[in-house]
Design a protein around this motif. Structure first.
Motif, PDB file in Angstrom:
ATOM      1  N   LYS A 132      15.790 -90.280-137.017  1.00 23.72           N
ATOM      2  CA  LYS A 132      16.423 -90.708-135.926  1.00 23.72           C
ATOM      3  C   LYS A 132      15.914 -89.721-134.937  1.00 23.72           C
ATOM      4  CE  LYS A 132      20.463 -90.721-133.102  1.00 23.72           C
ATOM      5  NZ  LYS A 132      19.928 -89.038-132.165  1.00 23.72           N
ATOM      6  N   ARG A 133      15.119 -88.774-135.349  1.00 24.50           N
ATOM      7  CA  ARG A 133      14.463 -88.102-134.707  1.00 24.50           C
ATOM      8  C   ARG A 133      12.638 -88.013-134.015  1.00 24.50           C
ATOM      9  NH1 ARG A 133      17.008 -83.107-133.636  1.00 24.50           N
ATOM     10  NH2 ARG A 133      15.096 -81.986-131.826  1.00 24.50           N
ATOM     11  N   GLY A 134      12.727 -88.637-135.843  1.00 25.47           N
ATOM     12  CA  GLY A 134      11.038 -89.074-135.108  1.00 25.47           C
ATOM     13  C   GLY A 134      10.622 -89.603-135.030  1.00 25.47           C
ATOM     14  N   ARG A 135      11.562 -90.974-134.378  1.00 24.92           N
ATOM     15  CA  ARG A 135      11.754 -92.131-133.752  1.00 24.92           C
ATOM     16  C   ARG A 135      11.672 -91.893-132.045  1.00 24.92           C
ATOM     17  NH1 ARG A 135      14.985 -94.773-137.718  1.00 24.92           N
ATOM     18  NH2 ARG A 135      17.269 -94.450-137.135  1.00 24.92           N
ATOM     19  N   GLU A 136      12.498 -91.163-131.939  1.00 25.61           N
ATOM     20  CA  GLU A 136      12.918 -90.038-130.655  1.00 25.61           C
ATOM     21  C   GLU A 136      11.642 -90.071-130.654  1.00 25.61           C
ATOM     22  OE1 GLU A 136      16.228 -88.343-131.025  1.00 25.61           O
ATOM     23  OE2 GLU A 136      17.805 -90.199-130.682  1.00 25.61           O
ATOM     24  N   ARG A 137      11.307 -88.901-131.263  1.00 23.04           N
ATOM     25  CA  ARG A 137      10.173 -87.705-130.536  1.00 23.04           C
ATOM     26  C   ARG A 137       8.361 -88.877-130.680  1.00 23.04           C
ATOM     27  NH1 ARG A 137       7.633 -84.956-127.889  1.00 23.04           N
ATOM     28  NH2 ARG A 137       5.625 -83.406-128.612  1.00 23.04           N
ATOM     29  N   SER A 138       8.474 -90.218-131.220  1.00 22.13           N
ATOM     30  CA  SER A 138       7.279 -91.082-130.945  1.00 22.13           C
ATOM     31  C   SER A 138       7.716 -91.566-129.928  1.00 22.13           C
ATOM     32  CB  SER A 138       7.648 -92.429-132.555  1.00 22.13           C
ATOM     33  OG  SER A 138       6.615 -91.406-133.267  1.00 22.13           O
ATOM     34  N   ARG A 139       8.675 -92.455-129.548  1.00 17.73           N
ATOM     35  CA  ARG A 139       9.147 -92.708-128.466  1.00 17.73           C
ATOM     36  C   ARG A 139       8.712 -91.722-127.188  1.00 17.73           C
ATOM     37  NH1 ARG A 139      13.508 -95.266-131.151  1.00 17.73           N
ATOM     38  NH2 ARG A 139      14.597 -93.542-129.907  1.00 17.73           N
ATOM     39  N   GLU A 140       9.361 -90.388-126.832  1.00 18.87           N
ATOM     40  CA  GLU A 140       8.928 -89.842-126.077  1.00 18.87           C
ATOM     41  C   GLU A 140       7.144 -89.757-126.300  1.00 18.87           C
ATOM     42  OE1 GLU A 140       9.742 -84.646-125.219  1.00 18.87           O
ATOM     43  OE2 GLU A 140      10.626 -86.203-127.098  1.00 18.87           O
ATOM     44  N   VAL A 141       6.273 -88.989-127.376  1.00 22.66           N
ATOM     45  CA  VAL A 141       5.115 -89.278-127.713  1.00 22.66           C
ATOM     46  C   VAL A 141       4.396 -90.234-126.498  1.00 22.66           C
ATOM     47  CG1 VAL A 141       3.072 -89.079-128.909  1.00 22.66           C
ATOM     48  CG2 VAL A 141       4.942 -87.302-128.710  1.00 22.66           C
ATOM     49  N   ALA A 142       4.857 -91.186-126.947  1.00 26.23           N
ATOM     50  CA  ALA A 142       3.994 -92.972-126.665  1.00 26.23           C
ATOM     51  C   ALA A 142       5.071 -92.944-124.808  1.00 26.23           C
ATOM     52  CB  ALA A 142       4.570 -94.372-126.904  1.00 26.23           C
ATOM     53  N   GLN A 143       5.907 -91.986-123.856  1.00 27.02           N
ATOM     54  CA  GLN A 143       6.303 -92.541-123.028  1.00 27.02           C
ATOM     55  C   GLN A 143       4.684 -91.257-122.381  1.00 27.02           C
ATOM     56  OE1 GLN A 143      10.252 -91.157-121.839  1.00 27.02           O
ATOM     57  NE2 GLN A 143      10.133 -92.463-120.001  1.00 27.02           N
ATOM     58  N   ILE A 144       5.204 -90.047-122.304  1.00 26.88           N
ATOM     59  CA  ILE A 144       4.216 -89.189-121.962  1.00 26.88           C
ATOM     60  C   ILE A 144       3.349 -89.319-121.940  1.00 26.88           C
ATOM     61  CG2 ILE A 144       3.511 -86.924-122.232  1.00 26.88           C
ATOM     62  CD1 ILE A 144       6.132 -86.044-123.480  1.00 26.88           C
ATOM     63  N   GLY A 145       2.195 -90.075-123.319  1.00 25.03           N
ATOM     64  CA  GLY A 145       1.446 -90.676-122.481  1.00 25.03           C
ATOM     65  C   GLY A 145       0.854 -91.603-121.507  1.00 25.03           C
ATOM     66  N   MET A 146       1.856 -92.678-121.228  1.00 21.85           N
ATOM     67  CA  MET A 146       1.407 -93.636-120.045  1.00 21.85           C
ATOM     68  C   MET A 146       2.022 -92.349-118.930  1.00 21.85           C
ATOM     69  SD  MET A 146       4.088 -96.533-121.463  1.00 21.85           S
ATOM     70  CE  MET A 146       4.495 -97.292-120.167  1.00 21.85           C
ATOM     71  N   GLN A 147       2.797 -91.719-118.866  1.00 26.07           N
ATOM     72  CA  GLN A 147       2.696 -90.990-117.719  1.00 26.07           C
ATOM     73  C   GLN A 147       1.983 -90.537-117.503  1.00 26.07           C
ATOM     74  OE1 GLN A 147       6.335 -88.399-119.069  1.00 26.07           O
ATOM     75  NE2 GLN A 147       7.839 -90.092-118.222  1.00 26.07           N
ATOM     76  N   LYS A 148       0.763 -89.734-118.054  1.00 26.55           N
ATOM     77  CA  LYS A 148      -0.630 -88.889-118.117  1.00 26.55           C
ATOM     78  C   LYS A 148      -1.719 -90.244-117.888  1.00 26.55           C
ATOM     79  CE  LYS A 148       0.457 -85.187-121.514  1.00 26.55           C
ATOM     80  NZ  LYS A 148      -0.602 -84.088-122.649  1.00 26.55           N
ATOM     81  N   SER A 149      -1.823 -91.805-118.238  1.00 26.26           N
ATOM     82  CA  SER A 149      -2.117 -92.221-117.539  1.00 26.26           C
ATOM     83  C   SER A 149      -1.823 -92.949-116.583  1.00 26.26           C
ATOM     84  CB  SER A 149      -2.110 -93.673-118.973  1.00 26.26           C
ATOM     85  OG  SER A 149      -3.532 -94.249-118.171  1.00 26.26           O
ATOM     86  N   ARG A 150      -0.600 -92.752-116.172  1.00 26.16           N
ATOM     87  CA  ARG A 150      -0.056 -93.377-114.423  1.00 26.16           C
ATOM     88  C   ARG A 150      -0.686 -91.690-113.416  1.00 26.16           C
ATOM     89  NH1 ARG A 150       5.411 -94.953-114.561  1.00 26.16           N
ATOM     90  NH2 ARG A 150       5.018 -95.460-111.567  1.00 26.16           N
ATOM     91  N   ILE A 151      -0.437 -90.669-113.853  1.00 21.82           N
ATOM     92  CA  ILE A 151      -1.338 -90.174-112.997  1.00 21.82           C
ATOM     93  C   ILE A 151      -2.621 -89.766-112.852  1.00 21.82           C
ATOM     94  CG2 ILE A 151      -1.168 -87.413-113.384  1.00 21.82           C
ATOM     95  CD1 ILE A 151       1.324 -87.384-114.675  1.00 21.82           C
ATOM     96  N   ARG A 152      -3.334 -90.326-113.853  1.00 21.90           N
ATOM     97  CA  ARG A 152      -4.696 -89.774-114.117  1.00 21.90           C
ATOM     98  C   ARG A 152      -5.676 -90.931-112.794  1.00 21.90           C
ATOM     99  NH1 ARG A 152      -4.500 -89.693-119.483  1.00 21.90           N
ATOM    100  NH2 ARG A 152      -4.889 -87.706-120.244  1.00 21.90           N
TER     101      ARG A 152
END
Length: 210
Positions: A132-152
């Motif tokens: 469960k924690r692994g899935r949550e961490r994967s979603r968090e990493v993906a979300q942060i990646g999308m945020q950084k892309s939008r910031i760029r």
């Protein structure tokens, strides 16, 4: 219950839960060849097998996952006895709690009901919680990646193309926006860039200036 009661530290902490848990590895061969099943059949306590299964399933939704409250009223409810406390007491005296023993749970609130743990269930619960924690961490990493892309993209929009190519700068901006609970807008990204140069206009989550 086991012949020797042993106090042990549970692998999960208070708060480690599996609220959406709806599946448990059956381990059919392990169950069928277990001492628990053998003793239940030999002792004419087959009904305790069903009661134990109900408790195993209920335990996975407890806090922490895989434990049970050492309280007969609560256990009677979880085992399907409802208000039939005498029926539960008889089942408990039999094999319904075979393998369960008192366990210490880290971070448990003062005065909370003592917990019971089962060695096999604890391994299953710990494995499920880690996944469960692994899935949550994967979603968090993906979300942060999308945020950084939008910031760029916003940095290029406000003419900070060189900063958009700076991974450290993008990370700092993303962290600042998260800490201040702000949307990724051109205005808010500009504020993040210039935050040490005063207090420019900030667009809040509700769209109002602050």
């Amino acid at each position: 219950m086991t012949d020797a009661i042993e106090f042990w530290a549970y692998p999960l902490r208070h708060g480690d839960r599996l609220p959406n848990f709806d599946w448990m590895p059956p381990y059919g061969e392990q169950l069928l060849s277990s001492r628990f099943v053998a003793k239940a059949i030999q002792g004419n306590r087959r009904q305790d097998i069903g009661t134990a299964l109900l408790l195993w399933c209920a335990a996975m939704k407890q806090n922490p996952a895989g434990t049970l409250p050492d309280d007969d009223v609560e256990l009677a409810r979880l085992a399907g006895f409802g208000a039939d406390l005498d029926g539960w007491i008889e089942a408990r005296a039999g094999l319904a709690l075979y393998g369960w023993r008192p366990t210490h749970v880290d971070d448990a609130p003062v005065g909370s009901i003592a917990r019971l743990g089962h060695p096999v269930l604890s391994e299953i619960a710990e494995g499920q919680f880690r996944r469960k924690r692994g899935r949550e961490r994967s979603r968090e990493v993906a979300q942060i990646g999308m945020q950084k892309s939008r910031i760029r993209a916003k940095l290029r929009e406000i003419k900070h193309a060189r900063m958009a190519d700076n991974a450290q700068a993008v990370e700092q901006i993303a962290e600042w926006l998260r800490e201040n609970d702000l949307y990724i807008t051109a205005d808010n990204v500009r504020v993040a860039v210039e935050e040490n140069m005063g207090a420019p206009r900030v667009v809040s989550m509700g769209g109002r200036e602050v």
